[in-house]
Enzyme design. Sequence first.
Site, PDB file in Angstrom:
ATOM      1  N   HIS A  74       0.868  -1.178   0.000  1.00  0.00           N
ATOM      2  CA  HIS A  74       0.000   0.000   0.000  1.00  0.00           C
ATOM      3  C   HIS A  74       0.909   1.233   0.000  1.00  0.00           C
ATOM      4  O   HIS A  74       2.012   1.191   0.549  1.00  0.00           O
ATOM      5  CB  HIS A  74      -0.844  -0.040   1.282  1.00  0.00           C
ATOM      6  CG  HIS A  74      -1.922   0.988   1.372  1.00  0.00           C
ATOM      7  ND1 HIS A  74      -1.661   2.306   1.648  1.00  0.00           N
ATOM      8  CD2 HIS A  74      -3.270   0.884   1.254  1.00  0.00           C
ATOM      9  CE1 HIS A  74      -2.804   2.976   1.699  1.00  0.00           C
ATOM     10  NE2 HIS A  74      -3.798   2.135   1.457  1.00  0.00           N
ATOM     11  N   ASP A 106       3.114  -3.913   7.941  1.00  0.00           N
ATOM     12  CA  ASP A 106       1.829  -3.245   7.796  1.00  0.00           C
ATOM     13  C   ASP A 106       0.743  -4.279   8.087  1.00  0.00           C
ATOM     14  O   ASP A 106       0.510  -5.189   7.291  1.00  0.00           O
ATOM     15  CB  ASP A 106       1.713  -2.694   6.368  1.00  0.00           C
ATOM     16  CG  ASP A 106       0.317  -2.155   6.054  1.00  0.00           C
ATOM     17  OD1 ASP A 106      -0.570  -2.226   6.922  1.00  0.00           O
ATOM     18  OD2 ASP A 106       0.128  -1.667   4.932  1.00  0.00           O
ATOM     19  N   GLN A 124      -4.525  -4.858   7.170  1.00  0.00           N
ATOM     20  CA  GLN A 124      -5.505  -5.853   6.722  1.00  0.00           C
ATOM     21  C   GLN A 124      -5.440  -7.143   7.526  1.00  0.00           C
ATOM     22  O   GLN A 124      -6.442  -7.836   7.664  1.00  0.00           O
ATOM     23  CB  GLN A 124      -5.276  -6.177   5.231  1.00  0.00           C
ATOM     24  CG  GLN A 124      -5.464  -4.999   4.292  1.00  0.00           C
ATOM     25  CD  GLN A 124      -6.880  -4.452   4.284  1.00  0.00           C
ATOM     26  OE1 GLN A 124      -7.838  -5.136   4.660  1.00  0.00           O
ATOM     27  NE2 GLN A 124      -7.029  -3.202   3.865  1.00  0.00           N
ATOM     28  N   LYS A 151     -10.428  -0.297  10.631  1.00  0.00           N
ATOM     29  CA  LYS A 151     -10.562  -1.559   9.908  1.00  0.00           C
ATOM     30  C   LYS A 151     -10.736  -2.728  10.886  1.00  0.00           C
ATOM     31  O   LYS A 151     -10.909  -3.866  10.484  1.00  0.00           O
ATOM     32  CB  LYS A 151      -9.332  -1.802   9.025  1.00  0.00           C
ATOM     33  CG  LYS A 151      -9.160  -0.781   7.893  1.00  0.00           C
ATOM     34  CD  LYS A 151      -8.054  -1.205   6.955  1.00  0.00           C
ATOM     35  CE  LYS A 151      -7.446  -0.058   6.164  1.00  0.00           C
ATOM     36  NZ  LYS A 151      -8.303   0.520   5.152  1.00  0.00           N
ATOM     37  N   CYS A 211      -4.878   2.515  -3.652  1.00  0.00           N
ATOM     38  CA  CYS A 211      -3.600   3.007  -3.109  1.00  0.00           C
ATOM     39  C   CYS A 211      -2.452   2.042  -3.376  1.00  0.00           C
ATOM     40  O   CYS A 211      -1.554   1.871  -2.548  1.00  0.00           O
ATOM     41  CB  CYS A 211      -3.692   3.301  -1.617  1.00  0.00           C
ATOM     42  SG  CYS A 211      -4.913   4.547  -1.225  1.00  0.00           S
TER      43      CYS A 211
END
Lengths: 425, 133
Positions: free
Chosen positions: A130, A207, A210, A233, A372
């Site tokens: 991302h 990251d 998700q 999220k 993104c």
Amino acid sequence: MATSGDLPFDVESVRRDFPILDQRLLNDKPLVYLDTAATSQKPRIVIDKLVECCEKYNSNVHRGIHQLGDRMTTELENAREIVQRFIGAKDVDEIVFTSGTTMSLNIVAHGWGRKFLKPGDEILVNPMEHHANLVPWQLAAKATGAVLKYIPLTNDGRLDLSHLDELLTTRTKLVAVTAMSNVLGTINPIGELAQRAHAVGALICVDGAQSVPHSSTNVRALNIDFLAFSGHKLYGPTGIGVLWARKELLESMDPFLAGGHMIREVFEQSSTWADPPAKFEAGTCPFIEAVALGAAIEYVTKLGIDRIAKYEHQLSVYAHQRLNEVPGVRILGPSVEHKGAILSLVIDGLHAHDLSDLLDREGVAIRAGHHCTMPLHELLGLTSSARASLAFYNTRSEIDKLIEAIDSAKKVFQRRSGSRPGATR
Amino acid sequence: MSDELYDDHILDHFESPYHKGHLDCPTCSHSDKNPICGDQVTIELSIDENQRVRQAFFDGKGCAISQAAASILCESIEGKTLAELQEFQAKDMLDLLKVRLTASRQKCGLLGFKVLKTMLYSLEQPKAVEETA
């Protein structure tokens, strides 16, 4: 509220926890929300917590010597402990509240990257990142003379680790990698990457935007160095996120934002810093949102993150099966066993924007665009894709509605092909 | 205004666009893209001595709305003077589409319009350097 245990996952009961899901959109179409990867919906318990904070004990944290201030501070620090337990952090002071994943990663890129990177040092990234885990590293590289190197992807959208030894060398100072691609859904082998990064003396920055909401994360078991994720999220509010880093890293890093709360002492010409996490929490932190994030994590924990992951995987398998049956549909990324519950699609002759607009008319909310990830779309030879992303509150019948809506969207364009009256233009 | 977004008007222009391609010797040309979705549109004009658009062509790729809108734009601006085009507003463009666009799709519907307006603006600017052949 639904309870955990070995009972089958009761999705109808879970859905009742999410007020937004029980609504009809234009033309009386029930909402089919398949855009959780962009932002998740919030259970009643999170909404109630936000209201409770505002109505009962809103007051600035770590400051007010009064009953409200004490209560709010206690709630905030309790939320920090909830986060600590949720990701298996060793120390509660390793949990930094930020505004979201992007801020968390920028804190690392500035506070660690700009302080420690030197000309010729290498940062290992890859095309599925991302922009939030790519652009901060571009800036850090530019500021320090470090260089970005890319792990290539396999044809099916996984990290190609076959030549990793050539890329990951003693020049590498950091591996920046997503645990789950927000487009391909690819689940990356974080534990293996951490081990190989450490073997050459590099750190690993993960990251988790998700992955953290959809699977169990344990920073100590993975043996990683930095983890960033967002509240919104993870069934919590917007404006709140988390940076976790090993305590000695947080201690060695420079602060990013400066101002109130992050200082120990301020003199006319210089200042000294508070201990982490305060060192990275300049200004008034979004304490109400942080407390509500704690409530969201408790909710997820009660449902059971492993049960959530299992249910979402079953639903994803079903969605892949159904979508693979639709002619002209191509699902991006690896086969379903290597993926989280994210399905990015390309449909012959149907642009992602047109598709999502037509789906919206059936009440089906998906995302269209480059999500993104412009380098990834460039690599795939696409300018955009349509993405359906699932959560534990989605059902098989919603997948069926997605398929029906795709079928009718295709018909809008297909029925005309070749049957257009004489081209006058 | 139609509530049916993909009506015949839009789909006709998408599938058999007006003047999609390139002029041999355009007077001016400009391209832009919508960074969110990658849609792109190029518009080329040939302008006669009376400052009137003789021909308008577009090229591009993207969603049905952005491409149909560029086609509709080209069809409607031929024969218009540059002065008339200055008066041409975003609302006029949206009216030409004859469908109701949500806020998020207006960017698609106005991509060609934005290209045209940027091109007109640069035409108005006095040349920085005298052309000496």
